[in-house]
Design an enzyme around this catalytic site. Sequence first.
Site, PDB file in Angstrom:
ATOM      1  N   ASN A  64       0.829  -1.210   0.000  1.00 49.47           N
ATOM      2  CA  ASN A  64       0.000   0.000   0.000  1.00 49.47           C
ATOM      3  C   ASN A  64       0.860   1.257   0.000  1.00 49.47           C
ATOM      4  OD1 ASN A  64      -2.438  -1.521   0.192  1.00 49.47           O
ATOM      5  ND2 ASN A  64      -2.021  -1.821   2.364  1.00 49.47           N
ATOM      6  N   CYS A  65       1.778   1.325  -0.917  1.00 44.89           N
ATOM      7  CA  CYS A  65       2.757   2.408  -0.974  1.00 44.89           C
ATOM      8  C   CYS A  65       2.627   3.105  -2.326  1.00 44.89           C
ATOM      9  CB  CYS A  65       4.150   1.784  -0.812  1.00 44.89           C
ATOM     10  SG  CYS A  65       5.530   2.918  -1.053  1.00 44.89           S
TER      11      CYS A  65
END
Length: 183
Positions: A64-65
């Site tokens: 989730n970057c």
Amino acid sequence: MLLSRHVMHCLFVLLIALSASQTALASCAPWLEHNLKQLHSGKPLDVCAVTAGKPLLLVNTASNCGFTGQFEGLEELHQTYKDQGLVIIGFPSNSFNQAAANEEEAAKVCFFNFGVTFLMTQTMQVTGANAHPIFQHLIAAEGEPSWNFNKYLIDKEGKVVERFRQWTAPTSGSLTREIEALL
């Protein structure tokens, strides 16, 4: 039928040479002697066995970057260079609080969303005092990952050559030139 001493000596020397070459091929850098789990799998990953005598690209990843799209470029590198010996291993981590909630979710991002076929390990710590020993070695050699998707390039003998930070795209000329120099 008896073999002459000369023939027996030649066979003995040949066996020793073959044994030595197999041992050399099968060895890896001591810091890579770890057995890990593959991401969301019961399959073991003998890091030494898959990396011995090959150039490596080791990458700390997160699901989730803002850099998660780099999985696509890493897969492109894998497809381009795997037959020439390059091994890419992704190390999912929540060291920067951007990992998936669990390994099932992380696997979905990697394998389903981005079609990753290179090796991915179990989730692990990659920074600080609790960093996995592989990352402790990388940190000592080239510095701690500054964020997700730091890429550590290692030569065939296990020497850390260079770290490429998160903003270096996997398919960038600077990284691919370094990879090609090691192949």
